[in-house]
Design an enzyme around this catalytic site. Structure first.
Site, short mmCIF file in Angstrom:
data_model
loop_
_atom_site.label_atom_id
_atom_site.label_comp_id
_atom_site.label_asym_id
_atom_site.label_seq_id
_atom_site.Cartn_x
_atom_site.Cartn_y
_atom_site.Cartn_z
CD GLU A 99 66.11 35.70 38.30
OE1 GLU A 99 65.83 35.47 36.97
OE2 GLU A 99 66.50 34.50 39.03
CE LYS A 158 57.24 32.26 44.10
NZ LYS A 158 55.94 32.14 43.42
CG ASP A 170 50.50 35.48 40.96
OD1 ASP A 170 50.87 34.26 40.99
OD2 ASP A 170 50.06 35.93 41.57
CE1 TYR A 185 62.55 32.59 35.38
CE2 TYR A 185 61.30 34.59 34.64
CZ TYR A 185 61.21 33.50 35.30
OH TYR A 185 60.06 33.06 35.85
CE LYS A 199 53.93 32.39 47.21
NZ LYS A 199 52.93 31.37 47.00
CB CYS A 223 14.94 44.80 39.69
SG CYS A 223 15.87 46.25 39.10
CB CYS A 251 12.40 48.22 37.35
SG CYS A 251 12.95 46.60 37.13
CB CYS A 283 16.38 43.09 36.35
SG CYS A 283 14.99 44.18 35.95
CB CYS A 332 14.94 47.97 34.30
SG CYS A 332 15.98 47.69 35.89
ZN LIG Z 1 14.86 46.24 37.24
#
Ligand SMILES: [Zn+2]
Length: 670
Positions: free
Chosen positions: A113, A115, A117, A224, A315, A409, A412, A427, A433
């Protein structure tokens, strides 16, 4: 309705809706339209409100969520939930199989089967009704997450066929990758950080107190493992097939999710197949599981201290490659959040060429202790772009310069701020901006927001760069002459754009509120605020306590809403939008007009500017009547996308007028 009759009707509706739900989610079939399904559900909800004493444990209304679990109680498992022994080596699988052959008398059969996650879950059914769902926890006791598990639509609330009176079924709850990405897009939309991986998010989701949030996230589950006393089942494979008959979503053998084999070659074939194809799955797996099929043989083989001898997990090694970190680039989003992105030397990973990896935030860079030109390990998880999981320190030289998170930033130049308790740098130069200006306008015109036809991100870029607009309010001042000469525009597109803006004036208040782009005010929160306060003025004047008194509005949202209105510029923009006629309050419900009096409507399909319910509400508010099926008495069909061809044909055969969304609005506007 009489009590006895109500009880009967509640039972009939519960069974009928559960049946349609299972058909839809487990078999991909539907016998009735979404609309008719919603009608059945509404009827049941209202009956259960009148007669709460008759609501069943398996009522489909529990799927919608809304029940709150204050504290998840700890419950002892009836059958311990052991974990399997793990290996990364094919050799060890071969050794394991050889050992079993020596220990066991008869011929052995194996079940292979996937596995999954996700989060292991054990669900108890009593007389065919879901009673209790418990997480693995430490294997001896786990947490009771029943209310939340009931919202997962692929888990049946009531079974069918010849199920045992009392048993437990085990499986794995997981986040389908599509829903995980959707959730992250929604989070980015309101300025929240993305979730990093689907498994942890699934686990976190199951522990959320408000089951409604769980219902919205769209978890899924494969079941299952059947456990119980005197079950009269011979083996694992047979019990999976049985579980399917009882109504469970079990691994599909036609998709090779489960396979029975009697040889090590068969096991290896399964391992190799999924090692190669696992990236094509719509969910994550981290390996495969092999079990001895026959229950008697399982019992003979027994357990070691920690795990059953009759099962083993193989695994997969994570898909990991090594490449060079060439540079780090910083992206500024609509809310001003700054996200670092790694530029990598191109490398093949999981069948695609990878050039970039997400770094999330400055903490992540710090944690990995990244230096420029480092040799880094890259893995691909459930995320849209891969991530860096480590550095090969052997290859680092003293010339590799440590990466310092930027202080200003990149767009800007203004100084970045990281507030206490937040992981992201921001920012705060919101009004100047460029990516923030563009991002806010793009959010405003988006499909779930104002949904302005004829205007896309590229046009917004051009309009901002040519300084024709600085905020979304400026959109409504655009003239035909201003836009017709833009690149790739022309008469028709310019017309469409202006028409789209005009139509957006009908968009209901809750969506206008969402469109404003107030931090943490996503679609759901906007709805709650609109419903709670009825108008933008009431929200603006609301005190902090009044805000947090609204369902689902916490302190963080309340502060953000208040900060938004403290900015004079925002208030100015709203005043301009009010002046052009956008909806800033919920229309009063009672008899708006009688324009549609005496007319019967059928509303069907998916719409762009309104939800189906909104259209139906508008019809009723204007004196019209909604009917569920098309007949000679129907006057109009309002048809959205994906309306069924059979319905469409019936309507045209009967000569009924079919209206598009726009035509319906025109009809309303006289
Ligand atoms: Zn900015």
């Amino acid at each position: 309705m009489e009590k006895a009759q109500a009880k009967q009707e509640i039972e009939r509706l519960s069974n009928e809706i559960n049946r349609h739900n299972d058909l839809y989610y487990l078999e991909n079939k539907s016998e009735i339209s979404d609309y008719d399904f919603d009608m059945l559900l509404e009827k049941l909800i209202s009956l259960e409100q009148q007669f709460p004493e008759f609501a069943f444990d398996y009522s489909p209304t529990k799927r919608v969520g809304g029940d709150i679990t204050k504290k998840m109680e700890s419950v002892v498992h009836r059958f311990p939930m052991l974990s399997l022994s793990n290996t990364y080596s094919e050799e060890e699988i071969i050794d394991w199989e050889n050992r079993l052959k020596k220990l066991s008398d008869g011929k052995l059969e194996y079940v292979c089967e996937l596995k999954y996650d996700g989060v292991a879950i054990g669900i108890q059914y009593e007389n065919g009704t879901l009673k209790q769902a418990i997480t693995r926890g430490d294997g001896t006791q786990g947490e009771n997450v029943t209310t939340n598990v009931r919202t997962i639509k692929t888990i049946p609330l009531k079974l069918k066929g010849d199920f045992p009176a009392d048993f437990e079924i085990r499986g794995e709850i997981f986040f389908p990758l599509k829903n995980f990405q959707k959730l992250n897009e929604q989070r980015l939309d309101i300025g929240e950080a993305e979730f990093a991986n689907p498994r942890n998010t699934a686990s976190g989701t199951l522990k959320i107190q408000d089951s409604k949030v769980v219902a919205e996230r769209g978890l899924d589950c494969y079941l299952y493992g059947v456990y119980g006393y005197d079950l009269e089942l011979d083996g694992h494979y047979e019990s999976v097939l049985k579980a399917k008959d009882w109504g469970f979503k079990v691994p599909d053998h036609q998709k090779n999710f489960i396979k029975k084999t009697d040889s090590i070659d068969g096991i290896m074939e399964f391992i190799h197949y999924w090692d190669k194809h696992r990236s094509e799955l719509p969910f994550e797996i981290d390996g495969i599981v092999v079990k001895v099929n026959n229950y008697e043989q399982q019992q003979e083989l027994g357990f070691t201290a920690k795990s059953p001898r009759w099962a083993i997990a193989y695994k997969f090694k994570a898909e990991r490659v090594e490449t060079i970190l060439e540079s780090v680039q910083y992206q500024v989003g609509r809310t001003g959040a700054v996200t670092p992105v790694a530029n990598l030397k191109a490398v093949q990973l999981g069948g695609t060429t990878v050039k970039r990896a997400s770094l999330h935030n400055s903490d992540q860079i710090e944690k990995l202790d990244l230096h420029l030109l480092d040799s880094v390990y890259v893995e691909k998880g459930g995320e849209i772009i891969p991530k860096i999981v480590g550095v090969n320190l052997d290859k680092r030289t003293s010339q590799n310069e440590k990466i310092q998170f930027i202080e200003n930033c990149p767009e800007c130049g203004s100084e970045l701020v990281r507030r206490e308790g937040e992981v992201q740098h921001y920012c705060h130069n919101e009004n100047l901006c460029p990516p923030q200006i563009k991002g806010r306008i793009e959010h405003f015109i988006g499909r779930k927001a104002m949904n302005i036809d004829g205007l896309g991100a590229e046009t917004v870029d051009v309009l901002v760069e040519k300084e024709l607009i600085h905020s979304y309010a400026d959109l409504y001042d655009l003239t035909f002459d201003q836009i017709v000469n833009l690149d790739r525009m022309g008469d028709k597109s310019a017309d469409n754009l202006l028409k789209g803006l005009e139509l957006s004036k009908q968009v209901p208040f809750e969506r206008v509120l969402f469109s404003l782009g107030i931090r943490f005010v996503g679609e759901t929160v906007a709805k709650k605020l609109a419903k709670g306060f009825k108008s933008i003025d009431a929200i603006q004047n609301a005190k902090f306590d009044e805000l947090i008194n609204v369902d689902e509005i916490g302190e963080k949202i309340a502060i953000s809403v208040q900060n938004f209105f403290l900015e004079e510029r925002n208030v100015e923009v709203i005043n301009r939008l009010k002046a052009v006629g956008l909806q800033f309050q919920i229309e009063e419900k009672v008899g708006v007009t009688e324009k549609l009096k005496g007319m019967n409507f059928v509303v069907s399909g998916v719409f762009t500017s309104f939800s189906r319910d909104e259209i139906k509400e508008v019809i009723e508010l204007n004196g019209g009547k909604n009917v569920s099926s098309i007949s000679s008495k129907t006057n109009y069909v309002v048809a959205g996308e994906n309306m069924g061809p059979a319905k469409l044909k019936k309507a045209s055969d009967l000569g009924i007028i079919i209206l598009s969304e726009d035509e319906f609005i025109q009809l309303l506007n006289g």
